[in-house]
Motif scaffolding. Structure first.
Motif, PDB file in Angstrom:
ATOM      1  N   CYS A   1      -1.771  35.522  31.749  1.00 48.69           N
ATOM      2  CA  CYS A   1      -1.406  36.674  32.381  1.00 48.69           C
ATOM      3  C   CYS A   1      -1.855  38.129  31.811  1.00 48.69           C
ATOM      4  O   CYS A   1      -2.127  39.053  32.455  1.00 48.69           O
ATOM      5  CB  CYS A   1       0.124  36.802  32.123  1.00 48.69           C
ATOM      6  N   GLY A   2      -2.148  38.096  30.529  1.00 48.60           N
ATOM      7  CA  GLY A   2      -2.707  39.001  29.708  1.00 48.60           C
ATOM      8  C   GLY A   2      -4.290  38.907  29.919  1.00 48.60           C
ATOM      9  O   GLY A   2      -4.834  40.325  30.194  1.00 48.60           O
ATOM     10  N   CYS A   3      -4.947  38.136  30.023  1.00 48.23           N
ATOM     11  CA  CYS A   3      -6.280  38.140  30.343  1.00 48.23           C
ATOM     12  C   CYS A   3      -6.624  38.471  31.828  1.00 48.23           C
ATOM     13  O   CYS A   3      -7.755  39.246  31.759  1.00 48.23           O
ATOM     14  CB  CYS A   3      -6.948  36.381  30.260  1.00 48.23           C
ATOM     15  N   GLU A   4      -6.038  37.930  32.735  1.00 47.50           N
ATOM     16  CA  GLU A   4      -6.468  38.449  33.995  1.00 47.50           C
ATOM     17  C   GLU A   4      -6.049  40.016  34.264  1.00 47.50           C
ATOM     18  O   GLU A   4      -6.485  40.740  35.090  1.00 47.50           O
ATOM     19  CB  GLU A   4      -5.790  37.912  35.275  1.00 47.50           C
ATOM     20  N   MET A   5      -4.992  40.506  33.584  1.00 45.39           N
ATOM     21  CA  MET A   5      -4.451  41.833  33.634  1.00 45.39           C
ATOM     22  C   MET A   5      -5.647  42.621  32.886  1.00 45.39           C
ATOM     23  O   MET A   5      -5.984  43.728  33.368  1.00 45.39           O
ATOM     24  CB  MET A   5      -3.183  42.001  32.754  1.00 45.39           C
ATOM     25  N   ALA A   6      -6.064  42.157  31.815  1.00 41.50           N
ATOM     26  CA  ALA A   6      -7.245  42.921  31.056  1.00 41.50           C
ATOM     27  C   ALA A   6      -8.516  42.846  31.873  1.00 41.50           C
ATOM     28  O   ALA A   6      -9.132  43.800  31.852  1.00 41.50           O
ATOM     29  CB  ALA A   6      -7.707  41.994  29.711  1.00 41.50           C
ATOM     30  N   GLY A   7      -8.808  41.834  32.709  1.00 39.72           N
ATOM     31  CA  GLY A   7     -10.101  41.900  33.480  1.00 39.72           C
ATOM     32  C   GLY A   7     -10.083  42.986  34.533  1.00 39.72           C
ATOM     33  O   GLY A   7     -10.802  43.682  34.884  1.00 39.72           O
ATOM     34  N   ILE A   8      -8.727  43.294  35.148  1.00 41.63           N
ATOM     35  CA  ILE A   8      -8.786  43.989  36.314  1.00 41.63           C
ATOM     36  C   ILE A   8      -8.372  45.692  35.672  1.00 41.63           C
ATOM     37  O   ILE A   8      -9.041  46.671  36.217  1.00 41.63           O
ATOM     38  CB  ILE A   8      -7.588  44.093  37.276  1.00 41.63           C
ATOM     39  N   THR A   9      -8.060  45.719  34.364  1.00 39.99           N
ATOM     40  CA  THR A   9      -7.864  46.883  33.563  1.00 39.99           C
ATOM     41  C   THR A   9      -9.381  47.537  33.159  1.00 39.99           C
ATOM     42  O   THR A   9      -9.659  48.708  33.399  1.00 39.99           O
ATOM     43  CB  THR A   9      -7.196  46.769  32.372  1.00 39.99           C
TER      44      THR A   9
ATOM     45  N   VAL B   1     -12.340  50.250  49.304  1.00 39.40           N
ATOM     46  CA  VAL B   1     -11.001  50.682  49.098  1.00 39.40           C
ATOM     47  C   VAL B   1     -10.901  52.061  48.726  1.00 39.40           C
ATOM     48  O   VAL B   1     -11.763  52.690  48.155  1.00 39.40           O
ATOM     49  CB  VAL B   1     -10.035  49.954  48.404  1.00 39.40           C
ATOM     50  N   ASP B   2      -9.559  52.820  49.258  1.00 37.70           N
ATOM     51  CA  ASP B   2      -9.225  54.166  48.449  1.00 37.70           C
ATOM     52  C   ASP B   2      -9.147  53.914  46.856  1.00 37.70           C
ATOM     53  O   ASP B   2      -8.573  53.277  46.410  1.00 37.70           O
ATOM     54  CB  ASP B   2      -8.082  54.575  49.041  1.00 37.70           C
ATOM     55  N   ALA B   3      -9.577  55.373  46.295  1.00 42.67           N
ATOM     56  CA  ALA B   3      -9.587  55.370  44.969  1.00 42.67           C
ATOM     57  C   ALA B   3      -8.116  54.858  44.236  1.00 42.67           C
ATOM     58  O   ALA B   3      -8.047  54.459  43.258  1.00 42.67           O
ATOM     59  CB  ALA B   3      -9.976  56.600  44.364  1.00 42.67           C
ATOM     60  N   LYS B   4      -7.058  55.618  45.148  1.00 43.81           N
ATOM     61  CA  LYS B   4      -5.560  55.420  44.607  1.00 43.81           C
ATOM     62  C   LYS B   4      -5.225  53.807  44.485  1.00 43.81           C
ATOM     63  O   LYS B   4      -4.241  53.831  43.681  1.00 43.81           O
ATOM     64  CB  LYS B   4      -4.831  56.161  45.567  1.00 43.81           C
ATOM     65  N   VAL B   5      -5.863  53.074  45.218  1.00 41.07           N
ATOM     66  CA  VAL B   5      -5.264  51.529  45.061  1.00 41.07           C
ATOM     67  C   VAL B   5      -6.414  50.672  44.612  1.00 41.07           C
ATOM     68  O   VAL B   5      -6.313  49.460  44.926  1.00 41.07           O
ATOM     69  CB  VAL B   5      -4.970  51.180  46.386  1.00 41.07           C
ATOM     70  N   ILE B   6      -7.481  51.274  43.864  1.00 42.80           N
ATOM     71  CA  ILE B   6      -8.576  50.265  43.264  1.00 42.80           C
ATOM     72  C   ILE B   6      -7.781  49.383  42.449  1.00 42.80           C
ATOM     73  O   ILE B   6      -8.188  47.968  42.478  1.00 42.80           O
ATOM     74  CB  ILE B   6      -9.475  51.366  42.343  1.00 42.80           C
ATOM     75  N   GLY B   7      -6.823  49.644  41.310  1.00 42.77           N
ATOM     76  CA  GLY B   7      -6.230  48.820  40.603  1.00 42.77           C
ATOM     77  C   GLY B   7      -5.536  47.500  41.461  1.00 42.77           C
ATOM     78  O   GLY B   7      -5.753  46.698  40.992  1.00 42.77           O
ATOM     79  N   SER B   8      -4.863  48.113  42.530  1.00 45.18           N
ATOM     80  CA  SER B   8      -4.370  46.989  43.422  1.00 45.18           C
ATOM     81  C   SER B   8      -5.353  46.046  44.130  1.00 45.18           C
ATOM     82  O   SER B   8      -4.837  44.803  44.336  1.00 45.18           O
ATOM     83  CB  SER B   8      -3.218  47.645  44.632  1.00 45.18           C
ATOM     84  N   ALA B   9      -6.338  46.524  44.646  1.00 42.22           N
ATOM     85  CA  ALA B   9      -7.548  45.819  45.177  1.00 42.22           C
ATOM     86  C   ALA B   9      -8.095  44.837  44.193  1.00 42.22           C
ATOM     87  O   ALA B   9      -8.392  43.715  44.565  1.00 42.22           O
ATOM     88  CB  ALA B   9      -8.441  46.781  45.718  1.00 42.22           C
ATOM     89  N   TYR B  10      -8.479  45.238  43.000  1.00 37.66           N
ATOM     90  CA  TYR B  10      -9.094  44.326  41.871  1.00 37.66           C
ATOM     91  C   TYR B  10      -7.960  43.419  41.695  1.00 37.66           C
ATOM     92  O   TYR B  10      -8.362  42.096  41.760  1.00 37.66           O
ATOM     93  CB  TYR B  10      -9.204  44.930  40.778  1.00 37.66           C
ATOM     94  N   ALA B  11      -6.611  43.692  41.750  1.00 45.33           N
ATOM     95  CA  ALA B  11      -5.482  42.823  41.203  1.00 45.33           C
ATOM     96  C   ALA B  11      -5.531  41.624  42.527  1.00 45.33           C
ATOM     97  O   ALA B  11      -5.535  40.481  42.187  1.00 45.33           O
ATOM     98  CB  ALA B  11      -4.265  43.386  41.202  1.00 45.33           C
ATOM     99  N   LEU B  12      -5.681  42.049  43.693  1.00 47.24           N
ATOM    100  CA  LEU B  12      -5.627  40.983  44.757  1.00 47.24           C
ATOM    101  C   LEU B  12      -6.869  40.173  44.900  1.00 47.24           C
ATOM    102  O   LEU B  12      -6.767  39.037  44.957  1.00 47.24           O
ATOM    103  CB  LEU B  12      -5.591  41.827  46.358  1.00 47.24           C
ATOM    104  N   ILE B  13      -7.973  40.842  44.494  1.00 49.91           N
ATOM    105  CA  ILE B  13      -9.116  39.800  44.515  1.00 49.91           C
ATOM    106  C   ILE B  13      -8.872  38.941  43.060  1.00 49.91           C
ATOM    107  O   ILE B  13      -9.302  37.754  43.449  1.00 49.91           O
ATOM    108  CB  ILE B  13     -10.360  40.751  44.149  1.00 49.91           C
ATOM    109  N   PHE B  14      -8.598  39.204  42.201  1.00 47.06           N
ATOM    110  CA  PHE B  14      -8.318  38.353  41.096  1.00 47.06           C
ATOM    111  C   PHE B  14      -7.211  37.612  41.450  1.00 47.06           C
ATOM    112  O   PHE B  14      -7.511  36.262  40.824  1.00 47.06           O
ATOM    113  CB  PHE B  14      -7.912  39.211  39.810  1.00 47.06           C
TER     114      PHE B  14
END
Length: 540
Positions: free
Chosen positions: A157-165, A455-468
């Motif tokens: 959980c932490g590792c993949e969170m770190a990846g998108i971060t 994707v729009d800049a506002k949801v880049i974090g969510s986009a990376y999360a979905l890909i991950f």
């Protein structure tokens, strides 16, 4: 106003690359822990009774919560709501907790404890998950493997969170600048963690002549403490940047579920996401079995116990030479003078040849596979710089898929033909591993910088999360599948160095074929929709 902007940390090359270094070092440590048991699969079977199914089930558990409890989606929301620095520290803290649990699970203290008894008697049946065939545990799974799987889930959980971060952090610090070079460089350094793990995990497990697998995991726990320190330093650095620019870490607009719908409705996003899951599923699960695969396909004769090649000091020397390969090769990309550039490149190549010779003399499968990231470290900055200035991201993904297919088929059919050849087999192994590492470097340098174009800049974090999240489905499934296929195609085999790996390797090559077809489709979609994937990141 212009003078004020020039004074921000982001506009200082030294400061933004320092920020990148802090994030990359944290990922370096996490990559080491991610595969800490991979080079000692044989020892886990001998000392803890983990067969290939138990080993694969535990390894796949890393991403179980991310996939089936949708933790990665929540991680993306946390990232979009709370910002990079908060999520970076949170992810490192979660990784450390999971690492500590996994360490205790494989320690001698766990053996005979009440906790071991509890895990033996429980978690043998998980409603719904068992019916669906996706349970992270099973009847007869060793208690230590079950508890280690629990720790690995937390770590994952932490590792993949770190990846998108980290991906989001690089976008924040490098957008409009050398972003592909930064992402490629971060992954090049992080992947040195794979080589470090392959060398030092067996070293600590066998230190002093007494086998102790918990020592290897303890080494990883110490590194996770260092990763947490790196993210804390980054926290204050990123905070100062926001104070200078007046940007708010939290988002002004609240996250809406409809944002995810916008992302999922984009065909280009889906092709990139599927490319990611196919490609990474053919690499990361393979890493967890690669050392054992080499043990099964190479004729290795351990050196005499009292020789230099069997001494602990040779491990340190070989690792220092590896660092010379990586540092000299990486630095050669940034030299403006040809004489200095080619001089560093020559040093890197000579050091690589020396490293390979030492691996041959040590007759060590783990030190042979440790060359995996070295060529990637050398060429990733070149690829990143090329993408920044010339583009062709989708084309590089196609090239990476072709190399991936060739490498897995070579491991499956060519390498076994050289078993019994002391030199031929190792030469084939070294060459194929280096090319595989090079193919892997094509992905971060080309795929991740393409996401902000979709994707729009506002949801880049969510986009990376979905890909991950989509990627994690493969990272959960394929370590498990490889273990099951190994046991199914090697009935009655109890010696962990005598498995036939042909079937799992063909399965991984098929993933490469699917990735190749998607890469070609992405080129067509990019041309029709004008996604800009083939265009440079830096606009002249």
């Amino acid at each position: 106003m212009t003078q004020e902007i020039q004074k921000t940390l982001r506009d200082s090359a030294a400061m933004r690359w320092t920020a990148l270094l802090l994030l990359a070092l944290a990922m370096f440590c996490s990559y080491i822990f991610m595969d800490i048991l991979s080079p000692i699969k044989d020892l886990m079977q001998e000392t803890r009774g983990w067969d290939s199914t138990a080993f694969g089930t535990m390894q796949g558990s890393e991403v179980f919560l991310n996939v089936f409890v949708f933790f990665l989606i929540f991680a993306g929301i946390i990232l979009d709501k709370m910002g990079v620095r908060f999520t970076a520290v949170l992810s490192a803290s979660v990784m450390l907790i999971g690492a500590c649990v996994k360490w205790y699970a494989v320690s001698d203290s766990f053996i005979g404890s009440g906790l071991e008894t509890w895990f033996n008697n429980n978690l043998n049946y998980i409603p719904v998950f068992d019916e669906l065939g996706v349970s992270p545990f099973y009847q007869g799974m060793p208690a230590s493997a079950k508890f280690a799987a629990c720790g690995f889930m937390i770590f994952g959980c932490g590792c993949e969170m770190a990846g998108i971060t980290v991906s989001r952090g690089i976008v924040k610090w490098f957008k409009g600048r050398e972003m592909a070079l930064a992402m490629g460089s971060e992954m090049a350094l992080a992947r040195l963690g794979v080589a470090t793990c392959m060398i030092f995990s067996p070293f600590f497990a066998r230190l002093g002549g007494e086998v102790s697998v918990s020592r290897s995991v303890a080494f990883g726990v110490v590194l996770m403490c260092i990763a947490l320190i790196m993210t804390v330093v980054y926290f204050f650095m990123d905070q100062k940047l926001d104070a200078q620019t007046g940007e708010a870490e939290e988002k002004d607009d609240p996250f809406k579920v409809s944002d995810i719908g916008k992302i999922l409705s984009d065909s280009g996003f889906w092709i990139v996401a599927l490319l990611c899951v196919l490609y990474y599923s053919a690499i990361f699960p393979f890493q967890k079995y690669a050392v054992n695969m080499l043990q099964c396909n190479l004729t290795l004769t351990p050196p005499e116990a009292d020789s230099f090649w069997a001494s602990p000091s040779v491990t340190i020397i070989q690792y220092v030479i590896m660092l010379i390969v990586a540092v000299a090769g990486f630095a050669s990309n940034f030299q403006k003078k040809d004489q200095l550039r080619y001089g560093l490149l020559t040093v890197s190549i000579v050091a690589l040849i020396t490293y390979c010779y030492m691996g041959f003399m040590r007759q060590s499968a783990e030190s042979i596979f440790a060359v995996f990231p070295l060529l990637a470290v050398l060429i990733t900055p070149i690829l990143g710089s090329y993408l920044d200035h010339h583009g062709k991201a989708a084309t590089m993904l196609v090239m990476g898929s072709l190399l991936l297919i060739g490498c897995h088929l070579t491991f499956a059919f060519v390498l076994p033909m050289f078993k019994g050849s002391a030199i031929g087999g190792i030469v084939i192994a070294y060459t194929t591993i280096l090319v595989l590492g090079a193919s892997f470097s094509l992905v971060p340098a080309s795929l991740w910088p393409s996401v902000p174009k979709l994707v729009d800049a506002k949801v880049i974090g969510s986009a990376y999360a979905l890909i991950f999240w989509i990627q994690n489905i493969g990272l959960w499934l394929f370590p498990l599948l490889i273990g099951k296929v190994l046991d199914a195609t090697n009935p009655g085999v109890t010696d962990p160095t005598q498995f036939n790996y042909t079937a799992p390797l063909v399965m991984l090559a098929c993933l490469g074929v699917a990735a190749l077809l998607l890469g070609l489709l992405l080129k067509v979609v990019d041309r029709k929709k004008g996604l800009g994937l083939e265009e440079p990141n830096i606009k002249e």
